[in-house]
Design a protein around this motif. Structure first.
Motif, PDB file in Angstrom:
ATOM      1  N   ASP A  75       1.205   8.048   4.987  1.00 50.07           N
ATOM      2  CA  ASP A  75       1.831   8.228   6.298  1.00 50.07           C
ATOM      3  C   ASP A  75       3.236   8.791   6.196  1.00 50.07           C
ATOM      4  N   GLY A  76       3.482   9.648   5.216  1.00 46.95           N
ATOM      5  CA  GLY A  76       4.778  10.287   5.075  1.00 46.95           C
ATOM      6  C   GLY A  76       5.846   9.388   4.513  1.00 46.95           C
ATOM      7  N   VAL A  77       5.500   8.201   4.044  1.00 50.57           N
ATOM      8  CA  VAL A  77       6.500   7.276   3.541  1.00 50.57           C
ATOM      9  C   VAL A  77       7.045   7.729   2.194  1.00 50.57           C
ATOM     10  N   CYS A  78       6.186   8.273   1.344  1.00 46.97           N
ATOM     11  CA  CYS A  78       6.596   8.716   0.017  1.00 46.97           C
ATOM     12  C   CYS A  78       6.648  10.223  -0.003  1.00 46.97           C
ATOM     13  N   PRO A  79       7.798  10.802   0.248  1.00 41.73           N
ATOM     14  CA  PRO A  79       7.866  12.245   0.268  1.00 41.73           C
ATOM     15  C   PRO A  79       7.627  12.801  -1.132  1.00 41.73           C
ATOM     16  N   GLN A  80       6.794  13.811  -1.209  1.00 41.12           N
ATOM     17  CA  GLN A  80       6.548  14.434  -2.495  1.00 41.12           C
ATOM     18  C   GLN A  80       7.717  15.363  -2.812  1.00 41.12           C
ATOM     19  N   PRO A  81       8.120  15.423  -4.082  1.00 45.13           N
ATOM     20  CA  PRO A  81       9.236  16.275  -4.427  1.00 45.13           C
ATOM     21  C   PRO A  81       8.912  17.730  -4.147  1.00 45.13           C
ATOM     22  N   GLU A  82       9.906  18.445  -3.622  1.00 44.02           N
ATOM     23  CA  GLU A  82       9.716  19.855  -3.348  1.00 44.02           C
ATOM     24  C   GLU A  82       9.803  20.625  -4.649  1.00 44.02           C
ATOM     25  N   PRO A  83       9.050  21.735  -4.735  1.00 37.51           N
ATOM     26  CA  PRO A  83       9.164  22.535  -5.942  1.00 37.51           C
ATOM     27  C   PRO A  83      10.597  23.012  -6.089  1.00 37.51           C
ATOM     28  N   SER A  84      11.069  22.968  -7.278  1.00 41.78           N
ATOM     29  CA  SER A  84      12.463  23.329  -7.472  1.00 41.78           C
ATOM     30  C   SER A  84      12.583  24.470  -8.465  1.00 41.78           C
ATOM     31  N   GLY A  85      13.434  25.376  -8.118  1.00 42.12           N
ATOM     32  CA  GLY A  85      13.723  26.490  -9.009  1.00 42.12           C
ATOM     33  C   GLY A  85      14.886  26.133  -9.902  1.00 42.12           C
ATOM     34  N   PRO A  86      15.282  27.028 -10.786  1.00 45.45           N
ATOM     35  CA  PRO A  86      16.372  26.725 -11.700  1.00 45.45           C
ATOM     36  C   PRO A  86      17.696  26.487 -10.992  1.00 45.45           C
ATOM     37  N   ASP A  87      17.896  27.104  -9.820  1.00 42.09           N
ATOM     38  CA  ASP A  87      19.171  26.937  -9.122  1.00 42.09           C
ATOM     39  C   ASP A  87      19.271  25.620  -8.376  1.00 42.09           C
ATOM     40  N   SER A  88      18.140  24.964  -8.094  1.00 41.33           N
ATOM     41  CA  SER A  88      18.205  23.737  -7.318  1.00 41.33           C
ATOM     42  C   SER A  88      18.641  22.545  -8.155  1.00 41.33           C
ATOM     43  N   GLN A  89      18.492  22.597  -9.485  1.00 42.40           N
ATOM     44  CA  GLN A  89      18.855  21.464 -10.318  1.00 42.40           C
ATOM     45  C   GLN A  89      20.170  21.660 -11.061  1.00 42.40           C
ATOM     46  N   THR A  90      20.755  22.815 -10.990  1.00 40.65           N
ATOM     47  CA  THR A  90      22.019  23.022 -11.681  1.00 40.65           C
ATOM     48  C   THR A  90      23.064  23.510 -10.691  1.00 40.65           C
ATOM     49  N   ILE A  91      24.266  23.174 -10.967  1.00 39.55           N
ATOM     50  CA  ILE A  91      25.392  23.622 -10.164  1.00 39.55           C
ATOM     51  C   ILE A  91      26.048  24.752 -10.950  1.00 39.55           C
ATOM     52  N   LYS A  92      26.212  25.889 -10.320  1.00 43.94           N
ATOM     53  CA  LYS A  92      26.783  27.035 -11.008  1.00 43.94           C
ATOM     54  C   LYS A  92      28.256  26.781 -11.309  1.00 43.94           C
ATOM     55  N   GLN A 100       0.820  -1.210   0.000  1.00 47.59           N
ATOM     56  CA  GLN A 100       0.000   0.000   0.000  1.00 47.59           C
ATOM     57  C   GLN A 100       0.854   1.260   0.000  1.00 47.59           C
ATOM     58  N   ARG A 101       1.987   1.198   0.643  1.00 50.06           N
ATOM     59  CA  ARG A 101       2.850   2.368   0.759  1.00 50.06           C
ATOM     60  C   ARG A 101       3.881   2.467  -0.352  1.00 50.06           C
ATOM     61  N   LYS A 102       3.803   1.581  -1.304  1.00 46.41           N
ATOM     62  CA  LYS A 102       4.788   1.548  -2.376  1.00 46.41           C
ATOM     63  C   LYS A 102       4.821   2.880  -3.128  1.00 46.41           C
ATOM     64  N   CYS A 103       6.016   3.371  -3.344  1.00 41.85           N
ATOM     65  CA  CYS A 103       6.222   4.614  -4.078  1.00 41.85           C
ATOM     66  C   CYS A 103       6.677   4.296  -5.492  1.00 41.85           C
ATOM     67  N   LYS A 104       6.273   5.112  -6.402  1.00 47.47           N
ATOM     68  CA  LYS A 104       6.787   5.027  -7.771  1.00 47.47           C
ATOM     69  C   LYS A 104       7.835   6.122  -7.873  1.00 47.47           C
ATOM     70  N   VAL A 105       9.042   5.749  -8.225  1.00 48.77           N
ATOM     71  CA  VAL A 105      10.117   6.730  -8.276  1.00 48.77           C
ATOM     72  C   VAL A 105      10.559   6.963  -9.710  1.00 48.77           C
ATOM     73  N   ARG A 106      11.105   8.153  -9.903  1.00 48.89           N
ATOM     74  CA  ARG A 106      11.628   8.525 -11.212  1.00 48.89           C
ATOM     75  C   ARG A 106      12.949   9.225 -10.963  1.00 48.89           C
ATOM     76  N   ALA A 107      13.950   8.857 -11.702  1.00 48.96           N
ATOM     77  CA  ALA A 107      15.261   9.477 -11.546  1.00 48.96           C
ATOM     78  C   ALA A 107      15.584  10.258 -12.798  1.00 48.96           C
ATOM     79  N   THR A 108      16.109  11.469 -12.607  1.00 46.84           N
ATOM     80  CA  THR A 108      16.547  12.280 -13.732  1.00 46.84           C
ATOM     81  C   THR A 108      17.969  12.739 -13.466  1.00 46.84           C
ATOM     82  N   ALA A 109      18.750  12.796 -14.518  1.00 46.00           N
ATOM     83  CA  ALA A 109      20.144  13.206 -14.382  1.00 46.00           C
ATOM     84  C   ALA A 109      20.217  14.701 -14.139  1.00 46.00           C
ATOM     85  N   LEU A 110      21.104  15.108 -13.250  1.00 45.22           N
ATOM     86  CA  LEU A 110      21.358  16.519 -13.002  1.00 45.22           C
ATOM     87  C   LEU A 110      22.542  16.940 -13.855  1.00 45.22           C
ATOM     88  N   THR A 111      22.451  18.104 -14.443  1.00 42.15           N
ATOM     89  CA  THR A 111      23.556  18.592 -15.257  1.00 42.15           C
ATOM     90  C   THR A 111      24.114  19.862 -14.644  1.00 42.15           C
TER      91      THR A 111
END
Length: 191
Positions: free
Chosen positions: A158-175, A118-129
């Motif tokens: 019950d908090g088992v599958c944390p929802q992704p936090e909204p991300s801005g452009p700076d959170s997914q890229t390294i300057k 019941q608590r199974k999460c579906k995950v998706r992975a994306t590469a960070l550039t």
């Protein structure tokens, strides 16, 4: 009659092991992204039987032994090092299931398997550039960072599958200025 009950309990334990492994985000990501090669799905199915057999052959396992075994399987079969902290959790689940099996507590084993499903999460992975990264920068020896987003497939969260936090452009890229000589990256505190 007793042999049937034992076989039923063993089948129930096997189903519970498979449920726990199918709900494990690290394994889901490895299978979805083909980390185990073209036969990743078959390897994941085999993994359930291998873990089940490991418990039956080694009745008095310590938690660190289970963790080591799962870690080795993930490395050998999926070329994956699990560093998300889930290895001890999955190992503990499996060990608890086996204790229920050993005590003949089919109800607790079935309940645990149902809860995990019941608590199974579906995950998706994306590469960070990194900013300014090109295709030429990617070579066979480079390591790729992954961002994981989880969504809940089951009814109870019950908090088992944390929802992704909204991300801005700076959170997914390294300057570029954060990458210093020798490939090190400066890590800054969030504001």
């Amino acid at each position: 009659m007793m042999a049937d009950a034992g076989e039923d309990s063993r089948a129930l334990f096997g189903a519970a092991v498979r449920a726990a492994l199918e709900a494990w985000p690290a394994l889901q990501i490895a299978v979805e992204n083909g980390f185990g090669g073209v036969h990743s799905q078959e390897k994941a199915e085999w993994l359930g039987g291998a873990v089940e057999e490991y418990f039956f052959r080694n009745a008095d396992l310590e938690l660190d032994e289970v963790e080591d075994f799962l870690g080795e399987l993930m490395m050998n079969e999926f070329d994956t090092v699990v560093e998300d902290g889930s290895l001890p959790q999955v190992s503990q689940q499996l060990q608890t299931m086996f204790h229920h099996f050993q005590r003949g507590d089919r109800a607790a084993l079935k309940e645990m398997a149902t809860l995990i499903t019941q608590r199974k999460c579906k995950v998706r992975a994306t590469a960070l550039t990194t900013a300014g990264e090109t295709d030429e920068d990617n070579d066979a020896n480079s390591m790729e960072q992954m961002e994981v987003a989880a969504t809940n497939d089951g009814a109870a969260t019950d908090g088992v599958c944390p929802q992704p936090e909204p991300s801005g452009p700076d959170s997914q890229t390294i300057k570029e200025e954060d990458i210093v000589e020798d490939g090190w990256t400066i890590v800054r505190r969030k504001k």
